[in-house]
Design a protein around this motif. Structure first.
Motif, PDB file in Angstrom:
ATOM      1  N   ASN A   1       0.985  -1.217   0.206  1.00  0.00           N
ATOM      2  CA  ASN A   1       0.162   0.075   0.091  1.00  0.00           C
ATOM      3  C   ASN A   1       0.936   1.292   0.302  1.00  0.00           C
ATOM      4  N   LYS A   2       1.944   1.409   0.738  1.00  0.00           N
ATOM      5  CA  LYS A   2       2.952   2.540   1.194  1.00  0.00           C
ATOM      6  C   LYS A   2       3.332   2.609  -0.239  1.00  0.00           C
ATOM      7  N   ILE A   3       4.416   1.635  -0.247  1.00  0.00           N
ATOM      8  CA  ILE A   3       4.671   1.791  -1.754  1.00  0.00           C
ATOM      9  C   ILE A   3       4.798   2.378  -2.867  1.00  0.00           C
ATOM     10  N   PHE A   4       3.346   1.770  -3.112  1.00  0.00           N
ATOM     11  CA  PHE A   4       2.543   1.827  -4.693  1.00  0.00           C
ATOM     12  C   PHE A   4       2.044   3.583  -3.988  1.00  0.00           C
ATOM     13  N   LYS A   5       1.510   4.060  -3.215  1.00  0.00           N
ATOM     14  CA  LYS A   5       0.723   5.425  -3.067  1.00  0.00           C
ATOM     15  C   LYS A   5       2.353   6.487  -3.287  1.00  0.00           C
ATOM     16  N   LYS A   6       3.327   5.471  -3.025  1.00  0.00           N
ATOM     17  CA  LYS A   6       4.460   6.947  -3.453  1.00  0.00           C
ATOM     18  C   LYS A   6       4.808   5.905  -4.857  1.00  0.00           C
ATOM     19  N   VAL A   7       4.921   5.650  -5.592  1.00  0.00           N
ATOM     20  CA  VAL A   7       5.079   5.436  -6.815  1.00  0.00           C
ATOM     21  C   VAL A   7       4.292   5.856  -7.946  1.00  0.00           C
ATOM     22  N   LEU A   8       3.026   6.324  -6.904  1.00  0.00           N
ATOM     23  CA  LEU A   8       1.774   6.579  -8.274  1.00  0.00           C
ATOM     24  C   LEU A   8       2.319   8.022  -7.740  1.00  0.00           C
ATOM     25  N   ALA A   9       2.447   8.723  -6.583  1.00  0.00           N
ATOM     26  CA  ALA A   9       2.408  10.369  -6.181  1.00  0.00           C
ATOM     27  C   ALA A   9       3.487  10.302  -7.261  1.00  0.00           C
ATOM     28  N   THR A  10       4.802   9.793  -7.500  1.00  0.00           N
ATOM     29  CA  THR A  10       5.726  10.408  -8.179  1.00  0.00           C
ATOM     30  C   THR A  10       5.729  10.422  -9.824  1.00  0.00           C
ATOM     31  N   VAL A  11       5.028   9.359 -10.256  1.00  0.00           N
ATOM     32  CA  VAL A  11       4.527   8.987 -11.564  1.00  0.00           C
ATOM     33  C   VAL A  11       3.418   9.684 -12.160  1.00  0.00           C
ATOM     34  N   LYS A  12       2.511   9.699 -11.528  1.00  0.00           N
ATOM     35  CA  LYS A  12       1.220  10.923 -11.721  1.00  0.00           C
ATOM     36  C   LYS A  12       1.697  11.396 -12.125  1.00  0.00           C
ATOM     37  N   GLY A  13       2.748  12.300 -11.271  1.00  0.00           N
ATOM     38  CA  GLY A  13       3.260  14.409 -11.873  1.00  0.00           C
ATOM     39  C   GLY A  13       3.325  14.068 -13.379  1.00  0.00           C
ATOM     40  N   LYS A  14       4.402  13.873 -13.754  1.00  0.00           N
ATOM     41  CA  LYS A  14       4.711  13.862 -14.813  1.00  0.00           C
ATOM     42  C   LYS A  14       3.219  13.590 -16.186  1.00  0.00           C
ATOM     43  N   TYR A  15       1.824  13.261 -15.532  1.00  0.00           N
ATOM     44  CA  TYR A  15       1.147  12.379 -16.602  1.00  0.00           C
ATOM     45  C   TYR A  15       0.219  13.334 -16.140  1.00  0.00           C
ATOM     46  N   LEU A  16      -0.220  14.646 -15.812  1.00  0.00           N
ATOM     47  CA  LEU A  16      -0.823  15.654 -15.289  1.00  0.00           C
ATOM     48  C   LEU A  16      -2.875  15.661 -16.243  1.00  0.00           C
ATOM     49  N   SER A  17      -1.957  16.017 -17.162  1.00  0.00           N
ATOM     50  CA  SER A  17      -3.018  15.647 -18.400  1.00  0.00           C
ATOM     51  C   SER A  17      -4.025  15.027 -18.235  1.00  0.00           C
ATOM     52  N   LYS A  18      -3.691  13.954 -18.267  1.00  0.00           N
ATOM     53  CA  LYS A  18      -4.845  12.414 -18.327  1.00  0.00           C
ATOM     54  C   LYS A  18      -4.792  11.843 -16.667  1.00  0.00           C
ATOM     55  N   ASP A  19      -6.798  11.686 -16.656  1.00  0.00           N
ATOM     56  CA  ASP A  19      -7.491  11.540 -15.758  1.00  0.00           C
ATOM     57  C   ASP A  19      -7.004   9.919 -15.498  1.00  0.00           C
ATOM     58  N   ILE A  20      -6.787   9.613 -14.782  1.00  0.00           N
ATOM     59  CA  ILE A  20      -6.179   8.148 -14.154  1.00  0.00           C
ATOM     60  C   ILE A  20      -7.312   7.742 -12.902  1.00  0.00           C
ATOM     61  N   GLU A  21      -7.837   6.688 -13.213  1.00  0.00           N
ATOM     62  CA  GLU A  21      -8.166   5.809 -12.096  1.00  0.00           C
ATOM     63  C   GLU A  21      -7.163   4.692 -12.044  1.00  0.00           C
ATOM     64  N   VAL A  22      -7.664   4.618 -10.936  1.00  0.00           N
ATOM     65  CA  VAL A  22      -6.482   3.173  -9.799  1.00  0.00           C
ATOM     66  C   VAL A  22      -7.753   2.495  -9.088  1.00  0.00           C
ATOM     67  N   THR A  23      -7.746   1.424  -9.399  1.00  0.00           N
ATOM     68  CA  THR A  23      -7.661   0.553  -8.140  1.00  0.00           C
ATOM     69  C   THR A  23      -6.869  -0.506  -7.414  1.00  0.00           C
ATOM     70  N   LYS A  24      -6.955  -1.032  -5.946  1.00  0.00           N
ATOM     71  CA  LYS A  24      -6.088  -1.188  -5.886  1.00  0.00           C
ATOM     72  C   LYS A  24      -6.656  -2.843  -4.648  1.00  0.00           C
ATOM     73  N   ASP A  25      -6.235  -3.754  -4.980  1.00  0.00           N
ATOM     74  CA  ASP A  25      -6.453  -4.799  -4.253  1.00  0.00           C
ATOM     75  C   ASP A  25      -5.355  -5.971  -4.388  1.00  0.00           C
ATOM     76  N   PHE A  26      -4.780  -5.323  -2.591  1.00  0.00           N
ATOM     77  CA  PHE A  26      -4.188  -6.248  -2.253  1.00  0.00           C
ATOM     78  C   PHE A  26      -4.422  -7.307  -1.202  1.00  0.00           C
ATOM     79  N   GLN A  27      -4.166  -8.186  -1.298  1.00  0.00           N
ATOM     80  CA  GLN A  27      -4.820  -9.546  -0.582  1.00  0.00           C
ATOM     81  C   GLN A  27      -3.829 -10.102   0.183  1.00  0.00           C
TER      82      GLN A  27
END
Ligand code: ADP
Length: 430
Positions: free
Chosen positions: A285-311
């Motif tokens: 949960n934590k590592i993906f949150k951090k990665v998403l925050a950084t990567v999404k910054g590069k694609y601000l124009s895109k409307d991105i939907e993210v689903t998470k299911d970490f069993q």
């Protein structure tokens, strides 16, 4: 006075004599029995004799002669066996000595039973060790990981390996393989260790990493300056020449590409040669949150939907390196995305592994490219697709990192529907 009956006396004497004869007979049978058993066994050995000898014995019909012949036959075959063993011993000694790596055989109490010249040269600096009878392995190695490796191989009855072991005394690096030795009943009687000196390979590797690091460092400075001046130029020509504007923009994008290429080359080089990973527990949960925050910054124009299911929420690995894996994969998902990007991130535990899936609804990859996309510099550029910048190094970095974690990565994709990257990381034994 009683009268002696001469007939009765004679009868008694006859019975006594008969009794004595019977007793002697029984005794002789009893005493001859073991001899018969031995003769019986010799008969069996007789079948091993050469044909002419067998014939000779049949005509002799003399047990002593038979015993003598068989004893001398046994003596001869014992001599032959001894000779054979000596030759085998010599052969194995020559073989052991001709191996260019250090070799040691120990018994189950860790006493040295055999070492080759190379092993003595590399590790036995203290010559006295060889003179002491039953010198122990722990007198040769202070490093507990080596002793532990031999113990584990004997305990688990399995070949155990240790790569890149640094031997402080000789300042050399070794790849070690320890094989347990078992007797005919399958009981462990010791183990054999081979120490392959990889110092040269390590140093060459280090030189390569240093070289790439130096080159990319040296390249970055002029590149940054080229980019800086081009931006300055662009700002000044903005209202003027359109052609000049295009040229300046091209200079900027190309210097960006070059910078990315050198950065990736540097990363790949370091990962390839980095022997020791820093294993820690990682919360997905934590590592993906951090990665998403950084990567999404590069694609601000895109409307991105993210689903998470970490069993399975936790994995064990090197945080820095796994962050690179997830950012590369998510960056690709957004780079090769459809109009409305959807990212599905999930994990589950299966057969002693954590399976992590990164799925997108992007452009997809044709079957013919799937086998090759993990190769260095391999890029898919379809005529129909718009030109997307990249170096072709991202996925090879990802694969190297996953392999370093003893895991696997595979890809499934369908054109126009999307792509799934499926990683399997082993759960370390507690
Ligand atoms: P780069 O992205 O720099 O070209 P990579 O090694 O990351 O290099 O990827 C290799 C190729 O695999 C890419 O050129 C791209 O065509 C394809 N690829 C990777 N990830 C995806 C994805 N999620 N969707 C579609 N294509 C992808």
């Amino acid at each position: 006075m009683a009268k002696v009956n001469p007939d009765g006396l004679l009868l008694n004497t006859i019975f006594a004599v008969l009794g004595l004869i019977a007793l002697t007979f029984i005794l002789s049978i009893w005493r001859v029995k073991p001899f018969q058993i031995i003769l019986g066994r010799l008969e069996k050995v007789q079948s091993e004799l050469p044909y002419d000898k067998k014939l000779d014995l049949i005509y002799q019909k003399n047990e002593w002669y038979l015993i003598n012949e068989i004893l001398s036959f046994a003596e001869q075959s014992l001599d032959k066996q001894t000779e054979k063993i000596k030759v085998l011993d010599m052969e194995s000694d020559t073989l052991i000595e001709s191996i260019p790596s250090g070799l040691v055989i120990i018994d189950k109490f860790q006493s040295l039973k055999k070492t080759n010249l190379q092993f003595n040269k590399e590790f036995i600096k203290d010559k006295k060790i060889k003179e002491i009878d039953n010198a122990k392995l722990w007198k040769v190695f202070e490093e507990t990981e080596v002793l532990e490796l031999f113990k584990q191989a004997m305990f688990e009855i399995k070949v155990k390996k240790l790569n890149g072991f640094y031997h402080l005394a000789s300042q050399h690096y070794f790849d070690i393989a320890v094989t347990p030795l078992v007797d005919s009943q399958g009981k462990v009687i010791g183990s054999l260790g081979i120490f392959h000196n990889v110092t040269l390979a390590k140093l060459t590797d280090k030189m390569r990493v240093d070289f790439v690091a130096n080159v990319s460092h040296e390249m970055r400075t002029p590149l940054t300056s080229i980019k800086g001046y081009s931006q300055l130029l662009l700002a000044q020509v903005e209202q003027q020449d359109e052609e000049l504007q295009t040229i300046t923009k091209k200079i900027i994008t190309n210097s960006d590409r070059l910078k990315e290429l050198f950065d990736n080359l540097l990363k790949l080089s370091i990962i390839e040669s980095k022997y020791e990973l820093e294993f820690v527990q990682i919360d997905l949960n934590k590592i993906f949150k951090k990665v998403l925050a950084t990567v999404k910054g590069k694609y601000l124009s895109k409307d991105i939907e993210v689903t998470k299911d970490f069993q399975a929420q936790f994995i064990t690995g090197d945080t820095n390196l796994l962050e690179q894996v997830f950012s590369n994969l998510i960056d690709n998902s957004l780079k090769y995305a459809s109009k409305k990007p959807i990212l599905n991130l999930s994990s589950e535990e299966k057969n002693g592994h954590i399976i992590i899936i990164i799925e997108d609804n992007g452009v997809g990859i044709k079957d013919e490219h799937l086998k090759r996309i993990f190769e260095r510099f391999y890029r898919v550029q379809e005529q129909s697709q718009e030109l997307i910048e990249g170096t072709g190094l991202g996925l090879s970095i990802v694969k190297h990192i996953i392999n370093k974690h003893h895991g696997t990565i595979r890809v499934e994709s369908e054109i126009g529907k999307g792509t799934q990257f499926i990683m399997e990381l082993p759960i370390p034994k507690a």
